[in-house]
Design a protein around this motif. Sequence first.
Motif, mmCIF file in Angstrom:
data_model
loop_
_atom_site.group_PDB
_atom_site.id
_atom_site.type_symbol
_atom_site.label_atom_id
_atom_site.label_comp_id
_atom_site.label_asym_id
_atom_site.label_seq_id
_atom_site.Cartn_x
_atom_site.Cartn_y
_atom_site.Cartn_z
ATOM 1 N N TYR A 122 -7.272 -11.575 2.327
ATOM 2 C CA TYR A 122 -6.212 -11.392 4.003
ATOM 3 C C TYR A 122 -4.833 -10.914 3.864
ATOM 4 O O TYR A 122 -4.777 -9.800 4.222
ATOM 5 N N ASP A 123 -4.234 -11.810 2.818
ATOM 6 C CA ASP A 123 -3.105 -11.032 2.786
ATOM 7 C C ASP A 123 -2.901 -8.844 2.299
ATOM 8 O O ASP A 123 -2.632 -8.636 2.802
ATOM 9 N N ARG A 124 -4.558 -9.183 1.294
ATOM 10 C CA ARG A 124 -4.139 -7.803 0.831
ATOM 11 C C ARG A 124 -4.844 -6.823 1.791
ATOM 12 O O ARG A 124 -4.294 -5.814 2.302
ATOM 13 N N TYR A 125 -5.304 -7.280 3.024
ATOM 14 C CA TYR A 125 -6.702 -6.234 4.106
ATOM 15 C C TYR A 125 -5.170 -6.549 5.230
ATOM 16 O O TYR A 125 -4.723 -5.660 5.926
ATOM 17 N N VAL A 126 -4.411 -7.271 5.463
ATOM 18 C CA VAL A 126 -3.223 -6.785 5.843
ATOM 19 C C VAL A 126 -2.182 -5.842 5.367
ATOM 20 O O VAL A 126 -1.307 -4.857 6.011
ATOM 21 N N ALA A 127 -1.656 -5.633 4.629
ATOM 22 C CA ALA A 127 -1.224 -4.870 3.554
ATOM 23 C C ALA A 127 -1.683 -3.721 3.773
ATOM 24 O O ALA A 127 -0.677 -2.372 3.691
ATOM 25 N N ILE A 128 -2.841 -3.566 3.522
ATOM 26 C CA ILE A 128 -3.419 -2.314 3.591
ATOM 27 C C ILE A 128 -4.383 -1.516 4.647
ATOM 28 O O ILE A 128 -4.009 -0.569 5.483
ATOM 29 N N CYS A 129 -4.548 -2.415 5.760
ATOM 30 C CA CYS A 129 -4.565 -2.117 7.293
ATOM 31 C C CYS A 129 -4.010 -2.053 7.857
ATOM 32 O O CYS A 129 -4.031 -1.453 8.605
ATOM 33 N N HIS A 130 -3.087 -2.900 7.804
ATOM 34 C CA HIS A 130 -2.199 -2.904 8.764
ATOM 35 C C HIS A 130 -0.690 -3.059 8.433
ATOM 36 O O HIS A 130 0.347 -3.731 8.456
ATOM 37 N N PRO A 131 -0.013 -1.613 6.957
ATOM 38 C CA PRO A 131 0.728 -2.151 7.035
ATOM 39 C C PRO A 131 2.351 -1.960 7.731
ATOM 40 O O PRO A 131 3.266 -3.338 7.447
ATOM 41 N N GLN B 285 -4.480 6.487 -4.414
ATOM 42 C CA GLN B 285 -4.693 5.390 -5.137
ATOM 43 C C GLN B 285 -4.036 4.543 -5.716
ATOM 44 O O GLN B 285 -3.952 3.489 -5.813
ATOM 45 N N ARG B 286 -2.642 4.686 -4.511
ATOM 46 C CA ARG B 286 -2.026 3.608 -4.304
ATOM 47 C C ARG B 286 -2.620 3.066 -3.998
ATOM 48 O O ARG B 286 -2.061 1.505 -3.965
ATOM 49 N N ALA B 287 -2.951 2.888 -2.541
ATOM 50 C CA ALA B 287 -3.253 1.722 -1.894
ATOM 51 C C ALA B 287 -4.675 1.010 -3.084
ATOM 52 O O ALA B 287 -4.242 -0.155 -2.744
ATOM 53 N N PHE B 288 -5.337 1.886 -3.568
ATOM 54 C CA PHE B 288 -6.361 0.913 -4.265
ATOM 55 C C PHE B 288 -5.606 0.207 -5.519
ATOM 56 O O PHE B 288 -6.505 -0.799 -5.796
ATOM 57 N N SER B 289 -4.475 0.697 -5.914
ATOM 58 C CA SER B 289 -3.634 0.212 -6.813
ATOM 59 C C SER B 289 -3.332 -1.405 -6.208
ATOM 60 O O SER B 289 -2.714 -2.138 -6.889
ATOM 61 N N THR B 290 -2.625 -1.589 -4.882
ATOM 62 C CA THR B 290 -2.354 -2.002 -4.427
ATOM 63 C C THR B 290 -3.351 -4.128 -4.045
ATOM 64 O O THR B 290 -2.613 -5.170 -3.896
ATOM 65 N N THR C 55 -0.439 -8.415 -14.721
ATOM 66 C CA THR C 55 0.860 -7.846 -15.341
ATOM 67 C C THR C 55 0.126 -7.085 -16.105
ATOM 68 O O THR C 55 1.985 -6.320 -16.222
ATOM 69 N N LEU C 56 -0.853 -6.409 -16.442
ATOM 70 C CA LEU C 56 -0.378 -5.405 -17.714
ATOM 71 C C LEU C 56 -0.079 -3.437 -16.902
ATOM 72 O O LEU C 56 0.368 -3.282 -17.457
ATOM 73 N N ARG C 57 -0.164 -4.225 -15.371
ATOM 74 C CA ARG C 57 -0.594 -2.461 -14.805
ATOM 75 C C ARG C 57 1.011 -2.993 -13.546
ATOM 76 O O ARG C 57 1.357 -2.004 -13.092
ATOM 77 N N ASN C 58 1.806 -3.527 -13.913
ATOM 78 C CA ASN C 58 2.382 -4.465 -12.816
ATOM 79 C C ASN C 58 4.077 -4.223 -14.075
ATOM 80 O O ASN C 58 5.009 -5.472 -14.532
ATOM 81 N N LYS C 59 4.814 -3.005 -13.171
ATOM 82 C CA LYS C 59 5.998 -2.487 -13.509
ATOM 83 C C LYS C 59 7.399 -3.673 -13.325
ATOM 84 O O LYS C 59 8.086 -3.851 -14.070
ATOM 85 N N GLU C 60 6.997 -4.574 -11.882
ATOM 86 C CA GLU C 60 8.120 -5.513 -11.725
ATOM 87 C C GLU C 60 7.777 -6.984 -12.468
ATOM 88 O O GLU C 60 8.922 -8.054 -12.865
ATOM 89 N N VAL C 61 6.505 -6.745 -12.784
ATOM 90 C CA VAL C 61 6.274 -8.117 -13.225
ATOM 91 C C VAL C 61 6.592 -8.601 -15.159
ATOM 92 O O VAL C 61 7.534 -9.392 -15.519
ATOM 93 N N LYS C 62 7.113 -7.361 -14.943
ATOM 94 C CA LYS C 62 7.308 -6.773 -17.183
ATOM 95 C C LYS C 62 8.273 -7.002 -16.793
ATOM 96 O O LYS C 62 9.069 -7.124 -17.993
ATOM 97 N N VAL C 63 9.310 -6.165 -15.573
ATOM 98 C CA VAL C 63 11.236 -5.809 -15.531
ATOM 99 C C VAL C 63 11.631 -7.726 -15.283
ATOM 100 O O VAL C 63 12.161 -8.131 -15.628
ATOM 101 N N ALA C 64 10.578 -8.927 -14.777
ATOM 102 C CA ALA C 64 10.944 -9.615 -14.600
ATOM 103 C C ALA C 64 10.610 -10.645 -15.463
ATOM 104 O O ALA C 64 11.931 -11.417 -15.885
#
Length: 307
Positions: free
Chosen positions: A117-126, A232-237, A288-297
């Motif tokens: 549901y969180d991903r649905y709201v983020a992509i369908c109702h940004p 590509q950006r939407a799918f990556s989320t 984590t493998l493709r997530n820059k923010e987590v790698k920074v953390a």
Amino acid sequence: INHTRVTEFIMQGLFDHPHHQGLFFGLFLCLYTAVVMGNSLIIAAIVLHPPLHTPMYFFIANLAIVDIFCTSSVLPKMMKNLMQEKKTISFDGCMAQLFAFTLSGGTELVLLTAMSYDRYVAICHPLRYVNLMTKRICISLAVGVWSVSITNSLVHTLLMLRLDFCGPKLIQHFFCEIPPLLALSCSSIYFNEIMIFIANTFLAMGNFLLTTVSYSFIIITILKIQSFKGKQRAFSTCSSHLLVVTLFYSSIIYTYIRPTSSDSLAKDKMAAIMYTLVIPTMNPLIYTLRNKEVKVAFGKIFSFRKK
């Protein structure tokens, strides 16, 4: 008729080859350590790194807690039995393991739906995401997830406690799960089967349908995006979460929906290893493998420890 109540059960175990027990103990110990360490690092990164204080990572932290809880409810006892000739578990210990495993499985099931549901709201109702996924709503969703799962697990466990077990006491599995325990009962399991049917209908199928509906809208929205980079950006989320959902539901469907056969027991055990050990090990890597923010953390955490 008076029955002698069973005070302990005997586990069949995972493998039938005693000379390989030490090797598998070492392997499972390494994987268990990876589950605890990997998911603990995810939780620490989300708690300590402010940019990760978002709804998506809030739910990922809950998922990490569930993964640690799920593996810890099964692996320590299984590893202990690997090194013992007689693989036993007390009746009370079995019921506690049943409650913990059912709780973790149910929580992950409902939690993945909330994350969908969180991903649905983020992509369908940004544009409405900030208003639809406030801190209060996220906390309410998490409380609802855990409440539903605790209630479900408690009902299953209480119904199991009312049954008589008078022998045989060999559990055809390497941990206490509902189906192999019901097979050992010498009393009526009618109410247990009703509850299983209700849980499968509303908890399992209901969440599966809700997740499917969410991703159907997500895919439709992504296909409507004109630019390739936008798609590509939407799918990556949502790609990481979609992979986790696919792994989890694949193992569940394979275990509980496929037709029975002569080697069903061995397949059940392998599938159980998948959702009690392999998936909790892979989830931190997937997120984590493709997530820059987590790698920074992670970098900040390790640099802080060095200081």
